[in-house]
Write a protein that holds these residues in place. Sequence first.
Motif, PDB file in Angstrom:
ATOM      1  N   ASP A 221      52.450  39.070  29.109  1.00 58.07           N
ATOM      2  CA  ASP A 221      52.377  40.150  29.987  1.00 58.07           C
ATOM      3  C   ASP A 221      51.570  39.796  31.222  1.00 58.07           C
ATOM      4  OD1 ASP A 221      54.077  41.662  28.428  1.00 58.07           O
ATOM      5  OD2 ASP A 221      52.394  42.532  26.940  1.00 58.07           O
ATOM      6  N   PHE A 222      50.602  39.118  31.041  1.00 53.81           N
ATOM      7  CA  PHE A 222      49.690  38.783  31.934  1.00 53.81           C
ATOM      8  C   PHE A 222      50.219  37.604  33.130  1.00 53.81           C
ATOM      9  CE2 PHE A 222      47.500  41.035  28.712  1.00 53.81           C
ATOM     10  CZ  PHE A 222      46.806  42.167  29.446  1.00 53.81           C
ATOM     11  N   SER A 223      50.900  36.731  32.489  1.00 57.26           N
ATOM     12  CA  SER A 223      51.373  35.907  33.647  1.00 57.26           C
ATOM     13  C   SER A 223      52.370  36.323  34.151  1.00 57.26           C
ATOM     14  CB  SER A 223      51.857  34.681  32.720  1.00 57.26           C
ATOM     15  OG  SER A 223      52.782  34.988  31.882  1.00 57.26           O
ATOM     16  N   GLY A 224      53.038  37.362  33.577  1.00 53.92           N
ATOM     17  CA  GLY A 224      54.297  37.719  34.439  1.00 53.92           C
ATOM     18  C   GLY A 224      53.644  38.707  35.617  1.00 53.92           C
ATOM     19  N   LEU A 225      52.532  39.172  35.861  1.00 53.95           N
ATOM     20  CA  LEU A 225      52.128  39.868  36.798  1.00 53.95           C
ATOM     21  C   LEU A 225      52.175  39.375  38.254  1.00 53.95           C
ATOM     22  CD1 LEU A 225      49.271  42.001  35.026  1.00 53.95           C
ATOM     23  CD2 LEU A 225      51.396  42.661  35.961  1.00 53.95           C
ATOM     24  N   THR A 226      51.747  37.769  38.394  1.00 54.29           N
ATOM     25  CA  THR A 226      52.137  37.169  39.346  1.00 54.29           C
ATOM     26  C   THR A 226      53.123  37.459  40.042  1.00 54.29           C
ATOM     27  OG1 THR A 226      52.654  35.041  38.147  1.00 54.29           O
ATOM     28  CG2 THR A 226      50.286  35.424  38.605  1.00 54.29           C
ATOM     29  N   LYS A 227      54.415  37.704  39.456  1.00 56.40           N
ATOM     30  CA  LYS A 227      55.631  37.729  40.185  1.00 56.40           C
ATOM     31  C   LYS A 227      55.874  39.332  40.300  1.00 56.40           C
ATOM     32  CE  LYS A 227      57.114  33.913  37.429  1.00 56.40           C
ATOM     33  NZ  LYS A 227      57.990  33.291  36.520  1.00 56.40           N
ATOM     34  N   ASP A 228      55.089  40.258  40.044  1.00 55.52           N
ATOM     35  CA  ASP A 228      55.538  41.866  40.107  1.00 55.52           C
ATOM     36  C   ASP A 228      54.795  42.307  41.501  1.00 55.52           C
ATOM     37  OD1 ASP A 228      56.205  44.487  39.823  1.00 55.52           O
ATOM     38  OD2 ASP A 228      55.407  44.410  37.741  1.00 55.52           O
ATOM     39  N   ALA A 229      55.412  41.885  42.457  1.00 57.26           N
ATOM     40  CA  ALA A 229      54.982  42.430  43.878  1.00 57.26           C
ATOM     41  C   ALA A 229      54.739  43.959  43.752  1.00 57.26           C
ATOM     42  CB  ALA A 229      55.722  41.957  45.082  1.00 57.26           C
ATOM     43  N   ASP A 230      55.727  44.717  43.225  1.00 57.62           N
ATOM     44  CA  ASP A 230      55.892  46.118  43.285  1.00 57.62           C
ATOM     45  C   ASP A 230      54.624  46.601  42.790  1.00 57.62           C
ATOM     46  OD1 ASP A 230      57.231  48.682  43.720  1.00 57.62           O
ATOM     47  OD2 ASP A 230      57.155  48.629  41.428  1.00 57.62           O
ATOM     48  N   SER A 231      54.266  46.249  41.366  1.00 55.71           N
ATOM     49  CA  SER A 231      53.063  46.718  40.769  1.00 55.71           C
ATOM     50  C   SER A 231      51.639  46.292  41.498  1.00 55.71           C
ATOM     51  CB  SER A 231      52.992  45.998  39.378  1.00 55.71           C
ATOM     52  OG  SER A 231      53.892  46.584  38.494  1.00 55.71           O
ATOM     53  N   GLU A 232      51.779  45.210  42.191  1.00 54.64           N
ATOM     54  CA  GLU A 232      50.685  44.942  43.177  1.00 54.64           C
ATOM     55  C   GLU A 232      50.412  45.955  44.320  1.00 54.64           C
ATOM     56  OE1 GLU A 232      50.790  41.109  44.657  1.00 54.64           O
ATOM     57  OE2 GLU A 232      50.273  39.940  42.598  1.00 54.64           O
ATOM     58  N   ARG A 233      51.507  46.286  44.792  1.00 49.22           N
ATOM     59  CA  ARG A 233      51.562  47.229  46.057  1.00 49.22           C
ATOM     60  C   ARG A 233      51.092  48.564  45.472  1.00 49.22           C
ATOM     61  NH1 ARG A 233      56.388  44.460  47.461  1.00 49.22           N
ATOM     62  NH2 ARG A 233      57.624  45.982  46.508  1.00 49.22           N
ATOM     63  N   ARG A 234      51.733  49.120  44.207  1.00 50.89           N
ATOM     64  CA  ARG A 234      51.265  50.446  43.857  1.00 50.89           C
ATOM     65  C   ARG A 234      49.884  50.269  43.474  1.00 50.89           C
ATOM     66  NH1 ARG A 234      55.714  51.522  39.407  1.00 50.89           N
ATOM     67  NH2 ARG A 234      54.253  53.597  39.352  1.00 50.89           N
ATOM     68  N   ALA A 235      49.273  49.443  42.863  1.00 56.96           N
ATOM     69  CA  ALA A 235      47.873  49.225  42.489  1.00 56.96           C
ATOM     70  C   ALA A 235      47.054  49.360  43.726  1.00 56.96           C
ATOM     71  CB  ALA A 235      47.704  48.016  41.653  1.00 56.96           C
ATOM     72  N   ASP A 236      47.386  48.602  44.722  1.00 56.34           N
ATOM     73  CA  ASP A 236      46.453  48.814  45.823  1.00 56.34           C
ATOM     74  C   ASP A 236      46.690  50.223  46.517  1.00 56.34           C
ATOM     75  OD1 ASP A 236      45.929  45.974  45.857  1.00 56.34           O
ATOM     76  OD2 ASP A 236      47.732  45.483  47.087  1.00 56.34           O
ATOM     77  N   ALA A 237      47.961  50.749  46.394  1.00 55.71           N
ATOM     78  CA  ALA A 237      47.717  52.223  47.182  1.00 55.71           C
ATOM     79  C   ALA A 237      46.860  53.119  45.984  1.00 55.71           C
ATOM     80  CB  ALA A 237      49.102  52.474  46.931  1.00 55.71           C
ATOM     81  N   ILE A 238      46.979  52.998  44.821  1.00 57.27           N
ATOM     82  CA  ILE A 238      46.292  53.940  43.829  1.00 57.27           C
ATOM     83  C   ILE A 238      44.789  53.641  44.041  1.00 57.27           C
ATOM     84  CG2 ILE A 238      45.478  54.194  41.657  1.00 57.27           C
ATOM     85  CD1 ILE A 238      48.288  53.898  40.815  1.00 57.27           C
ATOM     86  N   LEU A 239      44.245  52.136  44.245  1.00 56.06           N
ATOM     87  CA  LEU A 239      42.817  52.070  44.431  1.00 56.06           C
ATOM     88  C   LEU A 239      42.177  52.525  46.113  1.00 56.06           C
ATOM     89  CD1 LEU A 239      42.344  48.839  42.840  1.00 56.06           C
ATOM     90  CD2 LEU A 239      42.028  50.985  41.886  1.00 56.06           C
ATOM     91  N   ALA A 240      43.138  52.379  46.948  1.00 60.99           N
ATOM     92  CA  ALA A 240      42.934  52.808  48.135  1.00 60.99           C
ATOM     93  C   ALA A 240      42.533  54.404  48.453  1.00 60.99           C
ATOM     94  CB  ALA A 240      43.873  52.471  49.188  1.00 60.99           C
ATOM     95  N   ARG A 241      43.410  54.710  47.437  1.00 62.17           N
ATOM     96  CA  ARG A 241      43.488  56.563  47.589  1.00 62.17           C
ATOM     97  C   ARG A 241      42.277  57.109  46.877  1.00 62.17           C
ATOM     98  NH1 ARG A 241      48.666  56.734  46.639  1.00 62.17           N
ATOM     99  NH2 ARG A 241      48.415  56.962  44.164  1.00 62.17           N
ATOM    100  N   ASN A 242      42.016  56.452  45.765  1.00 61.88           N
ATOM    101  CA  ASN A 242      41.004  57.050  44.612  1.00 61.88           C
ATOM    102  C   ASN A 242      39.710  56.569  44.774  1.00 61.88           C
ATOM    103  OD1 ASN A 242      42.778  59.090  43.022  1.00 61.88           O
ATOM    104  ND2 ASN A 242      44.175  57.286  43.149  1.00 61.88           N
ATOM    105  N   VAL A 243      39.469  55.058  45.118  1.00 61.61           N
ATOM    106  CA  VAL A 243      38.339  54.364  44.867  1.00 61.61           C
ATOM    107  C   VAL A 243      37.497  54.383  46.288  1.00 61.61           C
ATOM    108  CG1 VAL A 243      37.350  52.393  43.628  1.00 61.61           C
ATOM    109  CG2 VAL A 243      39.076  53.446  42.721  1.00 61.61           C
ATOM    110  N   PRO A 244      36.354  54.801  46.491  1.00 53.88           N
ATOM    111  CA  PRO A 244      35.510  54.490  47.563  1.00 53.88           C
ATOM    112  C   PRO A 244      35.357  52.846  48.015  1.00 53.88           C
ATOM    113  CG  PRO A 244      34.685  56.442  46.395  1.00 53.88           C
ATOM    114  CD  PRO A 244      35.442  55.576  45.515  1.00 53.88           C
ATOM    115  N   ALA A 245      35.726  52.579  49.187  1.00 56.21           N
ATOM    116  CA  ALA A 245      35.387  50.933  49.355  1.00 56.21           C
ATOM    117  C   ALA A 245      34.167  50.670  49.238  1.00 56.21           C
ATOM    118  CB  ALA A 245      35.653  51.053  51.105  1.00 56.21           C
ATOM    119  N   GLY A 246      34.178  49.292  48.481  1.00 57.07           N
ATOM    120  CA  GLY A 246      33.066  48.637  48.227  1.00 57.07           C
ATOM    121  C   GLY A 246      32.356  49.222  46.736  1.00 57.07           C
TER     122      GLY A 246
END
Length: 425
Positions: A221-246
């Motif tokens: 489940d964890f080694s497979g994440l390196t190939k999951d570009a869609d989850s990476e993009r969605r995670a980036d978007a969620i953090l950018a939207r909800n978590v203050p920078a830094g």
Amino acid sequence: MKRINLFVFATHHLSNNVAAQRFKGLLKYLDPAKYRVFIFTREPPAGARAPDLPAALDVTVIPLPGRCVGSESSAASSLLTLAAAFIRPLPFMLAGSGVASGVWFVSALTQADRLCREKLAAGERCVAIGTYSPIDSLVAAAALASRCGIACLQDFRDGLVFEPLGRPGWLRTALRKLIEWRVVAGSKMITSVSGPLVDDFRLRYPGKTTQVLPNGYDPADFSGLTKDADSERRADAILARNVPAGSVLIGHFGRIGASDGSASQSLACFIEAMNASASASANVHVMFVGELTPAERELVKGANFSTSMLQPVERTLAIELMKRCDRLLLLTGSRASCATGKLFEYLAAGAEVLCISGVHNAATDILAETGAGQTLLTSEVAVRGGALQEVLAPGANRANRDIKAYSKVEQASMLDGWISQMVLT
């Protein structure tokens, strides 16, 4: 050598419930040259995605409709399941009748009985495995083992008698004891998720072989994440939207009080301690991903530090978000047997775990054993104001991590040894 057929009754197998992960990852690491696996489960919710299985495995997943004992079931259907625990031929007698219409374990046993008889007639060995909860799986495994004369392993992810799920009351307690005794009686082995549960089984059933089969993480489940570009993009978007920078990001995933009501008190303790310590909460953002009760949402809204509350997300995205956290928050209550499934994904995600707990329990023992995090008891937080600040300090108590024992690969090897012994004796 002829293969061993495993008939696994696991109602949650196709759901997103953490319970699904207990055998979902474990079975795929068994030797496909030695084992053939049949999994009897409930149909997944509409729109849910079935798990992918490696092509090399001989695993057949059989999803079936129907009710199980629980809040969704009628009194009549629950009584049928309970009666079947004591009258093991009953589900086979009722198969195809209107009385058993819509009852999951009857449908599961109808198919399992046919397949098991075919394999036995071919001279192959068979083992029935029941996975609690709900009790329907235990009842089905016991019934198949009794009818076909095969070995049975009963697995308890939660306590049926020791720190049980479900409503309290003397009548329910007495019934749980009777049912547990009955489904355990015909088994060759009992496995359970944590030391306290296994110790209790050994005390009450001294003649039974009982072993700890902990929850764990699936390395794939964890080694497979390196190939999951869609989850990476969605995670980036969620953090950018909800978590203050830094911000220092502390993540909590899954349910709290909806799984263990006493764990909500640990959430209240955490919020209160963070509110009281400007140094502990400075530049910190706490992100809750998953189902919170209305009362828990109000607690989080009362935080005077940065927080966000996200609805449940699919597992691959949740794991991707876990890997982005600086700390992972685990909240447990007063249950000594508690070793919640999310803990093992926390271990594999890599961030240090901060556990707030009402008592020392199986989860806190695992954190200490693996060096994967630190525990603060709610009583300790209450009397020592700086306790939370100390454990959240950068670089505090970074122990060497050793989580190998909780890998599904290691656990599959243990399970293989136990099953081999069962069919040879």
